[in-house]
Design a protein around this motif. Sequence first.
Motif, PDB file in Angstrom:
ATOM      1  N   ASN A 159       6.591  -1.992  -8.535  1.00 48.13           N
ATOM      2  CA  ASN A 159       5.867  -2.738  -7.498  1.00 48.13           C
ATOM      3  C   ASN A 159       4.402  -2.899  -7.870  1.00 48.13           C
ATOM      4  O   ASN A 159       3.836  -2.099  -8.622  1.00 48.13           O
ATOM      5  N   LYS A 160       3.799  -3.946  -7.325  1.00 42.68           N
ATOM      6  CA  LYS A 160       2.361  -4.139  -7.476  1.00 42.68           C
ATOM      7  C   LYS A 160       1.657  -3.413  -6.323  1.00 42.68           C
ATOM      8  O   LYS A 160       1.548  -3.918  -5.211  1.00 42.68           O
ATOM      9  N   ILE A 161       1.202  -2.190  -6.601  1.00 42.52           N
ATOM     10  CA  ILE A 161       0.521  -1.382  -5.598  1.00 42.52           C
ATOM     11  C   ILE A 161      -0.965  -1.741  -5.596  1.00 42.52           C
ATOM     12  O   ILE A 161      -1.615  -1.728  -6.643  1.00 42.52           O
ATOM     13  N   CYS A 162      -1.496  -2.063  -4.431  1.00 44.51           N
ATOM     14  CA  CYS A 162      -2.916  -2.427  -4.333  1.00 44.51           C
ATOM     15  C   CYS A 162      -3.809  -1.248  -3.968  1.00 44.51           C
ATOM     16  O   CYS A 162      -4.985  -1.229  -4.313  1.00 44.51           O
ATOM     17  N   ALA A 163      -3.236  -0.277  -3.249  1.00 42.75           N
ATOM     18  CA  ALA A 163      -4.041   0.873  -2.838  1.00 42.75           C
ATOM     19  C   ALA A 163      -3.137   2.055  -2.539  1.00 42.75           C
ATOM     20  O   ALA A 163      -1.973   1.902  -2.159  1.00 42.75           O
ATOM     21  N   LEU A 164      -3.701   3.250  -2.717  1.00 43.25           N
ATOM     22  CA  LEU A 164      -3.050   4.488  -2.329  1.00 43.25           C
ATOM     23  C   LEU A 164      -3.929   5.168  -1.286  1.00 43.25           C
ATOM     24  O   LEU A 164      -5.109   5.415  -1.532  1.00 43.25           O
ATOM     25  N   VAL A 165      -3.351   5.476  -0.123  1.00 47.92           N
ATOM     26  CA  VAL A 165      -4.069   6.210   0.919  1.00 47.92           C
ATOM     27  C   VAL A 165      -3.619   7.659   0.852  1.00 47.92           C
ATOM     28  O   VAL A 165      -2.430   7.950   0.998  1.00 47.92           O
ATOM     29  N   THR A 166      -4.554   8.575   0.614  1.00 48.68           N
ATOM     30  CA  THR A 166      -4.175   9.963   0.366  1.00 48.68           C
ATOM     31  C   THR A 166      -5.145  10.948   0.993  1.00 48.68           C
ATOM     32  O   THR A 166      -6.346  10.673   1.126  1.00 48.68           O
ATOM     33  N   LYS A 170      -6.212  14.301 -11.306  1.00 52.68           N
ATOM     34  CA  LYS A 170      -6.561  13.555 -12.518  1.00 52.68           C
ATOM     35  C   LYS A 170      -5.423  12.612 -12.917  1.00 52.68           C
ATOM     36  O   LYS A 170      -5.675  11.490 -13.370  1.00 52.68           O
ATOM     37  N   GLU A 171      -4.181  13.063 -12.721  1.00 50.48           N
ATOM     38  CA  GLU A 171      -3.031  12.221 -13.062  1.00 50.48           C
ATOM     39  C   GLU A 171      -2.971  10.993 -12.144  1.00 50.48           C
ATOM     40  O   GLU A 171      -2.726   9.874 -12.600  1.00 50.48           O
ATOM     41  N   VAL A 172      -3.200  11.209 -10.845  1.00 49.56           N
ATOM     42  CA  VAL A 172      -3.213  10.089  -9.894  1.00 49.56           C
ATOM     43  C   VAL A 172      -4.334   9.121 -10.245  1.00 49.56           C
ATOM     44  O   VAL A 172      -4.156   7.891 -10.204  1.00 49.56           O
ATOM     45  N   LEU A 173      -5.494   9.650 -10.606  1.00 48.39           N
ATOM     46  CA  LEU A 173      -6.622   8.798 -10.989  1.00 48.39           C
ATOM     47  C   LEU A 173      -6.304   8.003 -12.246  1.00 48.39           C
ATOM     48  O   LEU A 173      -6.627   6.804 -12.346  1.00 48.39           O
ATOM     49  N   SER A 174      -5.640   8.644 -13.199  1.00 46.69           N
ATOM     50  CA  SER A 174      -5.242   7.956 -14.427  1.00 46.69           C
ATOM     51  C   SER A 174      -4.262   6.828 -14.116  1.00 46.69           C
ATOM     52  O   SER A 174      -4.344   5.726 -14.695  1.00 46.69           O
ATOM     53  N   MET A 175      -3.350   7.077 -13.190  1.00 43.13           N
ATOM     54  CA  MET A 175      -2.398   6.037 -12.787  1.00 43.13           C
ATOM     55  C   MET A 175      -3.119   4.879 -12.109  1.00 43.13           C
ATOM     56  O   MET A 175      -2.762   3.709 -12.307  1.00 43.13           O
ATOM     57  N   ALA A 176      -4.154   5.184 -11.326  1.00 46.60           N
ATOM     58  CA  ALA A 176      -4.932   4.120 -10.671  1.00 46.60           C
ATOM     59  C   ALA A 176      -5.602   3.226 -11.701  1.00 46.60           C
ATOM     60  O   ALA A 176      -5.672   2.001 -11.533  1.00 46.60           O
ATOM     61  N   GLU A 177      -6.085   3.839 -12.778  1.00 45.50           N
ATOM     62  CA  GLU A 177      -6.729   3.063 -13.838  1.00 45.50           C
ATOM     63  C   GLU A 177      -5.690   2.243 -14.610  1.00 45.50           C
ATOM     64  O   GLU A 177      -5.934   1.087 -14.967  1.00 45.50           O
ATOM     65  N   THR A 178      -4.523   2.830 -14.846  1.00 46.75           N
ATOM     66  CA  THR A 178      -3.473   2.145 -15.609  1.00 46.75           C
ATOM     67  C   THR A 178      -2.872   0.987 -14.824  1.00 46.75           C
ATOM     68  O   THR A 178      -2.705  -0.124 -15.350  1.00 46.75           O
ATOM     69  N   TYR A 179      -2.537   1.239 -13.557  1.00 47.01           N
ATOM     70  CA  TYR A 179      -1.860   0.228 -12.738  1.00 47.01           C
ATOM     71  C   TYR A 179      -2.833  -0.597 -11.892  1.00 47.01           C
ATOM     72  O   TYR A 179      -2.404  -1.470 -11.148  1.00 47.01           O
ATOM     73  N   VAL A 181       0.853  -1.184   0.000  1.00 46.56           N
ATOM     74  CA  VAL A 181       0.000   0.000   0.000  1.00 46.56           C
ATOM     75  C   VAL A 181       0.892   1.239   0.000  1.00 46.56           C
ATOM     76  O   VAL A 181       1.871   1.304   0.750  1.00 46.56           O
ATOM     77  N   ALA A 182       0.549   2.214  -0.834  1.00 50.67           N
ATOM     78  CA  ALA A 182       1.294   3.473  -0.872  1.00 50.67           C
ATOM     79  C   ALA A 182       0.633   4.487   0.052  1.00 50.67           C
ATOM     80  O   ALA A 182      -0.595   4.622   0.056  1.00 50.67           O
ATOM     81  N   VAL A 183       1.445   5.186   0.840  1.00 48.46           N
ATOM     82  CA  VAL A 183       0.936   6.241   1.716  1.00 48.46           C
ATOM     83  C   VAL A 183       1.786   7.484   1.521  1.00 48.46           C
ATOM     84  O   VAL A 183       2.926   7.414   1.060  1.00 48.46           O
ATOM     85  N   GLU A 184       1.218   8.611   1.869  1.00 44.32           N
ATOM     86  CA  GLU A 184       1.949   9.864   1.755  1.00 44.32           C
ATOM     87  C   GLU A 184       2.934  10.004   2.903  1.00 44.32           C
ATOM     88  O   GLU A 184       2.703   9.508   4.002  1.00 44.32           O
ATOM     89  N   SER A 185       4.042  10.693   2.626  1.00 45.29           N
ATOM     90  CA  SER A 185       5.044  10.939   3.656  1.00 45.29           C
ATOM     91  C   SER A 185       5.374  12.430   3.686  1.00 45.29           C
ATOM     92  O   SER A 185       5.790  12.992   2.682  1.00 45.29           O
ATOM     93  N   PRO A 186       5.097  13.101   4.822  1.00 47.12           N
ATOM     94  CA  PRO A 186       4.632  12.538   6.096  1.00 47.12           C
ATOM     95  C   PRO A 186       3.144  12.228   6.067  1.00 47.12           C
ATOM     96  O   PRO A 186       2.414  12.735   5.216  1.00 47.12           O
ATOM     97  N   CYS A 187       2.728  11.383   7.025  1.00 47.27           N
ATOM     98  CA  CYS A 187       1.306  11.080   7.151  1.00 47.27           C
ATOM     99  C   CYS A 187       0.963  10.950   8.628  1.00 47.27           C
ATOM    100  O   CYS A 187       1.836  10.952   9.489  1.00 47.27           O
ATOM    101  N   VAL A 188      -0.319  10.830   8.914  1.00 44.09           N
ATOM    102  CA  VAL A 188      -0.775  10.684  10.296  1.00 44.09           C
ATOM    103  C   VAL A 188      -0.328   9.316  10.811  1.00 44.09           C
ATOM    104  O   VAL A 188      -0.517   8.300  10.138  1.00 44.09           O
ATOM    105  N   PHE A 189       0.255   9.276  12.015  1.00 41.69           N
ATOM    106  CA  PHE A 189       0.834   8.024  12.526  1.00 41.69           C
ATOM    107  C   PHE A 189      -0.217   6.923  12.657  1.00 41.69           C
ATOM    108  O   PHE A 189       0.082   5.747  12.490  1.00 41.69           O
ATOM    109  N   SER A 190      -1.463   7.290  12.927  1.00 39.73           N
ATOM    110  CA  SER A 190      -2.504   6.277  13.128  1.00 39.73           C
ATOM    111  C   SER A 190      -2.793   5.489  11.856  1.00 39.73           C
ATOM    112  O   SER A 190      -3.225   4.336  11.915  1.00 39.73           O
TER     113      SER A 190
END
Length: 305
Positions: free
Chosen positions: A240-247, A265-274, A196-205
């Motif tokens: 990598n085989k990314i299953c989800a992006l938390v953003t 829109k670019e992130v959404l396009s990447m979600a559709e592609t990958y 799973v991809a997450v943003e850095s920095p992100c909320v610790f929880s």
Amino acid sequence: MMKPYKYEIFTAEIERQIYNGILQENDRLPSVRIIKEKYKLSTSSVQSGFEYLMIKGLIRSNPRSGYFVTGIQEENIPEVKTKLPAVVRDEVFMKNMMLTSKRTSEFSSFNTAVPGDLLIPQKLILRTMQEVIREKGASLLRYYPSNGLELLRKHIAKQMGAYGCVLNPDEIIITDGALQALTIALKSVTKAGDVVAVESPCVFSVLEVLTHLELKVIEIPVHYKTGFDTEYFKTICDENKICALVTIPNFHNPTGVVMKDETKKEVLSMAETYQFCIIENDMYSDLHFEEHRPQSIKCFDKKGQ
């Protein structure tokens, strides 16, 4: 054999709870009336039981307040006694949780996403709660539909529609908070060991939830000037085989950066592609100071990513 006193039916239980640490010093004990009704005893028997506990030094009587635990001295602790099971805690997590959940003053809380007291219409909330209680009565104590109250889901769908995000009320699930929503979303699209991809920095929880679900994490930098690093993310998706992006695209926590519509829109396009799912936390969008509320990624979604 000496006949037991009637009051021992409740004093023995109180003693056990005190010695086992369930009842702590200064804890208030049930009233004479409550114990009388619970154990079917006379008032005199209950009072005799309290006097017995006072003589043993386990409780005290506060006039007009009732009976309270005094605590036990080392010499009064029996040789053989059970203890409550130890609770294993992650000290780092507990410290962080205290930082984000403890009550703070109006002027000192800059580390949590909590509105100041002055922004909360307390009188309106109290009045509305009283009206709901009068109208609904005991039905408030019963189960609601598992996906949440239908009327509330319709209101949310209507509100999101005004922001350009078309949702069917049946697509919405009411949760007890953002972490429960995140957990449900992740469990819906991943299994243990997935990346799973997450943003850095992100909320610790968020990291705590990912750890609990036994998911692998790849961090994507969020720069304070340019925001979400799409070039780096694309490289990650290639390798990598990314299953989800938390953003958090709008007013990202903790940087405050707003993702541009082109980037969304670019992130959404990447979600559709990958072929990965976007788990979007859009709870901060109403904090905008400009004329229009920033759009969520969901507003641009045509394929259910």
